[in-house]
Scaffold this active site. Structure first.
Site, PDB file in Angstrom:
ATOM      1  N   ASP A 189       0.916  -1.197  -0.200  1.00  0.00           N
ATOM      2  CA  ASP A 189      -0.084  -0.051   0.161  1.00  0.00           C
ATOM      3  C   ASP A 189       0.839   1.305   0.137  1.00  0.00           C
ATOM      4  OD1 ASP A 189      -1.731  -1.738   0.277  1.00  0.00           O
ATOM      5  OD2 ASP A 189      -2.462  -1.335   2.261  1.00  0.00           O
TER       6      ASP A 189
ATOM      7  N   ASP B  47     -15.341  -3.892  -0.713  1.00  0.00           N
ATOM      8  CA  ASP B  47     -14.890  -3.541   0.436  1.00  0.00           C
ATOM      9  C   ASP B  47     -16.037  -3.344   1.259  1.00  0.00           C
ATOM     10  OD1 ASP B  47     -12.163  -3.456  -0.801  1.00  0.00           O
ATOM     11  OD2 ASP B  47     -12.723  -1.532  -1.467  1.00  0.00           O
TER      12      ASP B  47
END
Length: 248
Positions: free
Chosen positions: A8, A130
């Protein structure tokens, strides 16, 4: 089941967030390319690379860092997420050598455009589901839509999705293991669609025991972040658990 380390990227650095909270960030490295080499050298089957700034801002931000990763490990499949909001973004990433482009906000907000992308690149698109309290989160997890997760998965499968990445936001970065009843439910939901879509799980994968339990399900892969960065789990241990069934 593939073991997929997450890289990330925020501000050009490798970070991990807690439950997607940009104010709860730990920096694990200043060099995303070095991090990619670390996980590839450890035996990772592929990498899940997220442009966190892009996910929040709605436009690709950390392009150069991600392109550098793709160039540095050309034999390793890379899937890219974050800030991909139109078909042109998809085409640019595929042309850059990315194996798979992950669509989250675009899939929720523009399902017809997503269906067009799936028709053009069925195996090169993954749909990010998500989940926050049963609803699909969007825009870097800063917003929660009124789209129920189950219905979203079914709609994307109907539109031709072959790869679904499910993230339990409540467990992401928390190192609290995962709820296997959710995994079982997701497999059932996909089964009800009659599609060939596969599931990749993310959020709370913390231990060898988690890997062994996940491997009982027909999953394409497991994305692991904080547990790898904190050293609670290694790629080698995870792969050994898959090979032996008990981690020995």
């Amino acid at each position: 089941m593939d073991i997929i380390p997450a890289i990330d990227i925020r501000g050009g650095k490798c970070v991990q967030l807690v439950q997607g909270d940009y104010n709860r960030e730990t920096v694990y490295g200043d060099d995303p390319v070095a991090m990619a080499h670390r996980w590839v050298d450890a035996g990772a089957a592929r990498l899940h690379v997220v442009d966190l700034d892009g996910a929040r801002d709605g436009v690709p931000v950390n392009d150069e860092a991600i392109r550098a990763i793709v160039r540095a490990v050309p034999a390793t499949p890379i899937e890219v997420a974050g800030g991909i909001r139109d078909l042109a973004d998809i085409e640019r990433w595929l042309a850059a050598g990315v194996q798979r482009v992950v669509l989250g906000t675009l899939a929720v907000e523009r399902p017809n455009a997503t269906a067009e992308a799936l028709a053009l690149h069925p195996d090169e698109i993954a749909i990010a589901v998500d989940a926050r309290a049963g609803m699909a989160a969007t825009r870097g997890w800063l917003e929660t839509s009124d789209t129920p997760v189950d219905g979203f998965i079914k709609a994307m499968a109907d539109r031709g999705a072959l790869h679904v990445i499910y993230t339990d936001i409540s467990r992401d970065g928390m190192l609290q293991h995962l709820d296997f009843s959710i995994v079982r439910h997701l497999i059932d939901v996909l089964g009800e669609t009659g599609s060939l879509a596969t599931l990749i799980y993310s959020g709370g994968v913390t231990s060898v025991e988690d890997i062994i339990a996940l491997n009982q399900f027909p999953l394409e892969g497991a994305i692991i972040g904080t547990a790898l960065y904190d050293g609670r789990l290694t790629v080698a241990d995870a792969k050994r658990a898959l090979a032996t069934g008990d981690g020995t």
